[in-house]
Enzyme design. Structure first.
Site, PDB file in Angstrom:
ATOM      1  N   GLY A 246       0.866  -1.186   0.000  1.00 59.30           N
ATOM      2  CA  GLY A 246       0.000   0.000   0.000  1.00 59.30           C
ATOM      3  C   GLY A 246       0.898   1.230   0.000  1.00 59.30           C
ATOM      4  O   GLY A 246       1.631   1.467   0.973  1.00 59.30           O
TER       5      GLY A 246
ATOM      6  N   ASP B  59       2.297  -1.643  -4.530  1.00 55.63           N
ATOM      7  CA  ASP B  59       0.912  -1.191  -4.707  1.00 55.63           C
ATOM      8  C   ASP B  59       0.412  -1.731  -6.046  1.00 55.63           C
ATOM      9  O   ASP B  59       1.215  -2.066  -6.926  1.00 55.63           O
ATOM     10  CB  ASP B  59       0.843   0.344  -4.707  1.00 55.63           C
TER      11      ASP B  59
ATOM     12  N   VAL C 230      -2.445  -3.344   9.229  1.00 52.49           N
ATOM     13  CA  VAL C 230      -2.885  -1.979   9.546  1.00 52.49           C
ATOM     14  C   VAL C 230      -4.291  -1.716   8.977  1.00 52.49           C
ATOM     15  O   VAL C 230      -5.068  -0.940   9.528  1.00 52.49           O
ATOM     16  CB  VAL C 230      -1.885  -0.932   8.979  1.00 52.49           C
TER      17      VAL C 230
ATOM     18  N   ASN D 167      -8.139  -1.642   7.986  1.00 50.95           N
ATOM     19  CA  ASN D 167      -9.324  -1.769   8.842  1.00 50.95           C
ATOM     20  C   ASN D 167     -10.457  -2.511   8.161  1.00 50.95           C
ATOM     21  O   ASN D 167     -10.499  -2.549   6.931  1.00 50.95           O
ATOM     22  CB  ASN D 167      -9.793  -0.362   9.237  1.00 50.95           C
TER      23      ASN D 167
ATOM     24  N   ARG E 127      -2.770   8.091  21.209  1.00 52.87           N
ATOM     25  CA  ARG E 127      -3.796   9.150  21.239  1.00 52.87           C
ATOM     26  C   ARG E 127      -4.132   9.504  22.684  1.00 52.87           C
ATOM     27  O   ARG E 127      -4.194  10.684  23.053  1.00 52.87           O
ATOM     28  CB  ARG E 127      -5.049   8.671  20.491  1.00 52.87           C
TER      29      ARG E 127
ATOM     30  N   HIS F  57     -10.163  -2.454  17.910  1.00 53.77           N
ATOM     31  CA  HIS F  57      -9.887  -1.099  17.417  1.00 53.77           C
ATOM     32  C   HIS F  57     -11.198  -0.545  16.901  1.00 53.77           C
ATOM     33  O   HIS F  57     -11.478  -0.554  15.718  1.00 53.77           O
ATOM     34  CB  HIS F  57      -8.856  -1.201  16.287  1.00 53.77           C
TER      35      HIS F  57
HETATM   36  N1  APR Z   1      -2.588  -4.496  -3.436  1.00 57.03           N
HETATM   37  C1  APR Z   1      -1.753  -3.489  -3.122  1.00 57.03           C
HETATM   38  N2  APR Z   1      -2.184  -2.244  -2.806  1.00 57.03           N
HETATM   39  C2  APR Z   1      -3.499  -2.026  -2.844  1.00 57.03           C
HETATM   40  C3  APR Z   1      -4.437  -3.032  -3.157  1.00 57.03           C
HETATM   41  C4  APR Z   1      -3.928  -4.324  -3.466  1.00 57.03           C
HETATM   42  N3  APR Z   1      -4.733  -5.345  -3.778  1.00 57.03           N
HETATM   43  N4  APR Z   1      -5.682  -2.494  -3.106  1.00 57.03           N
HETATM   44  C5  APR Z   1      -5.534  -1.207  -2.748  1.00 57.03           C
HETATM   45  N5  APR Z   1      -4.215  -0.915  -2.586  1.00 57.03           N
HETATM   46  C6  APR Z   1      -3.591   0.364  -2.273  1.00 57.03           C
HETATM   47  C7  APR Z   1      -4.259   1.554  -2.967  1.00 57.03           C
HETATM   48  O1  APR Z   1      -3.896   1.598  -4.357  1.00 57.03           O
HETATM   49  C8  APR Z   1      -3.726   2.723  -2.157  1.00 57.03           C
HETATM   50  O2  APR Z   1      -2.536   3.255  -2.723  1.00 57.03           O
HETATM   51  O3  APR Z   1      -3.702   0.694  -0.909  1.00 57.03           O
HETATM   52  C9  APR Z   1      -3.434   2.097  -0.781  1.00 57.03           C
HETATM   53  C10 APR Z   1      -4.271   2.661   0.333  1.00 57.03           C
HETATM   54  O4  APR Z   1      -3.900   3.986   0.524  1.00 57.03           O
HETATM   55  P1  APR Z   1      -4.910   5.152   0.956  1.00 57.03           P
HETATM   56  O5  APR Z   1      -6.124   5.108   0.104  1.00 57.03           O
HETATM   57  O6  APR Z   1      -4.115   6.421   1.043  1.00 57.03           O
HETATM   58  O7  APR Z   1      -5.365   4.683   2.426  1.00 57.03           O
HETATM   59  P2  APR Z   1      -4.573   4.879   3.813  1.00 57.03           P
HETATM   60  O8  APR Z   1      -4.986   6.150   4.448  1.00 57.03           O
HETATM   61  O9  APR Z   1      -3.124   4.613   3.584  1.00 57.03           O
HETATM   62  O10 APR Z   1      -5.219   3.702   4.672  1.00 57.03           O
HETATM   63  C11 APR Z   1      -4.996   2.349   4.339  1.00 57.03           C
HETATM   64  O11 APR Z   1      -5.047   1.632   6.637  1.00 57.03           O
HETATM   65  O12 APR Z   1      -5.551   2.870   8.515  1.00 57.03           O
HETATM   66  C12 APR Z   1      -6.038   1.944   7.589  1.00 57.03           C
HETATM   67  O13 APR Z   1      -8.436   2.308   7.531  1.00 57.03           O
HETATM   68  C13 APR Z   1      -7.214   2.490   6.826  1.00 57.03           C
HETATM   69  O14 APR Z   1      -7.838   0.450   5.724  1.00 57.03           O
HETATM   70  C14 APR Z   1      -7.167   1.692   5.557  1.00 57.03           C
HETATM   71  C15 APR Z   1      -5.665   1.438   5.368  1.00 57.03           C
END
Ligand code: APR
Length: 311
Positions: free
Chosen positions: A9, A33, A118, A120, A151, A175
């Site tokens: 991610g 990603d 991480v 959710n 927090r 959580h």
């Molecule tokens: N494989 C790899 N990456 C993926 C996949 C996958 N199958 N599906 C989605 N992603 C990537 C998205 O392309 C994106 O870049 O996961 C990333 C998520 O990033 P954000 O949308 O910025 O989300 P973020 O705020 O980082 O939160 C991610 O963590 O805290 C938790 O609730 C939150 O579930 C969420 C996660």
């Protein structure tokens, strides 16, 4: 570097975690990603900051998991974040499917890794990772308690106008709205906060801690918190990489501890090279125990929902 960490991610939490890891020179990092370009762009941008930040950690982007081979720790942040009005549980179906695919790839290349989850809803995502990986329970950790207690510590420090470094806080449970902050194990310079604050003030801080994630979502509007979640995941990764034997609150698979069976939920654990080396059991009051059981029921509900959906 001597060590290797993969971050899955390349979004807000993942990229921030990668930044913290390289700036601490904890390990070389691979950011994966599904998006084309993005993990490569973020990795290159972070690498170009290295001469100024003065570190020599390697950082690469990838779409393919071959680049993640032999990672010691894999931090999984892939998934969608919440938007205002959504609860963490609303993310269940989408993120469970993503988690299953990601973990399948991760274990192929890093069969000995410790996984730090991480995404959710956290405790339920740990279940998906546990089942999809086939890993022993000590190598699946969920990041929640470190964030929730950070927090709580922030709010305690602000309330008493003391350094955050003087604060210590303990949070058990899932959580979510049912998390269980424990004031009698939360302290300032070793003094329990129950000696320093009146019950109404403590309740106010506890409530703000419980709603801490939603407070940030309502301010950001386009996503959820990421600076503190990334810090929390990296503190856990550091404890593993450096074999610190550090006691931190993490989501762990319980097998009878705290009277809870076959469920991931937040408890204090000792983290070292092998992941969870011990679940620390503390004696709870009947009230605290009831709150923990209620929290466990909420997590169990999500696990049952996933079974029904056949994820
Ligand atoms: N494989 C790899 N990456 C993926 C996949 C996958 N199958 N599906 C989605 N992603 C990537 C998205 O392309 C994106 O870049 O996961 C990333 C998520 O990033 P954000 O949308 O910025 O989300 P973020 O705020 O980082 O939160 C991610 O963590 O805290 C938790 O609730 C939150 O579930 C969420 C996660």
């Amino acid at each position: 570097m001597q060590h290797k960490i993969t971050v899955v991610g390349a979004g807000n939490v993942g990229a921030t975690a990668a930044q913290r890891i390289v700036e601490k020179e904890l390990a070389d990092v691979v950011i994966v990603d599904i998006l084309e370009g993005v993990p490569f762009g973020k990795a290159l941008d972070l690498a170009e900051a290295a001469p100024i930040e003065r570190h020599d950690a390697g950082i690469d982007g990838a779409n393919d998991y071959a680049a993640t081979r032999d990672s010691e720790v894999v931090i999984i942040t892939a998934g969608i974040p919440r938007k205002p009005g959504m609860s963490r549980d609303d993310l269940l179906t989408t993120n469970a499917k993503i988690m299953k695919t990601v973990v399948g790839q991760v274990v192929k290349y890093s069969p000995q890794a410790v996984l730090i989850i991480v995404s959710n809803p956290l405790d339920a995502m740990c279940h998906v990772a546990f089942e999809a990986s086939g890993f022993p329970k000590n190598r699946i950790l969920g990041m929640a308690g470190v964030l929730d207690s950070a927090r709580f510590r922030t709010f305690i420090a602000r309330e008493l106008n003391v350094s955050v470094e003087n604060t210590h806080a303990f949070v058990l449970g899932g959580h979510g709205d049912t998390m269980v902050p424990l004031p009698r194990f939360s302290s300032v310079a070793g003094i329990p906060i129950t000696e320093l604050l009146d019950p109404a003030a403590i309740e106010r801080l506890v409530k703000r801690t419980r709603d801490g994630g939603a407070e940030i979502v309502s301010l950001l509007k386009t996503g959820s918190a990421y600076y503190a979640p990334a810090s929390a995941a990296v503190e856990m990764a550091e404890a593993v990489i450096k074999d610190k034997k550090k006691i931190l609150p993490c989501a762990a698979y319980l097998n009878g501890e705290y009277g809870i069976h076959d469920l991931f939920i937040g408890v204090p654990v000792k983290l070292g090279k092998g992941g969870i080396e011990q679940v620390i059991e503390i004696k709870l009051t009947s009230e605290e125990d009831a709150a923990l059981k209620k929290s466990a029921e909420a997590v169990q509900g999500l696990v049952e929902a996933m079974k029904k959906l056949d994820i």
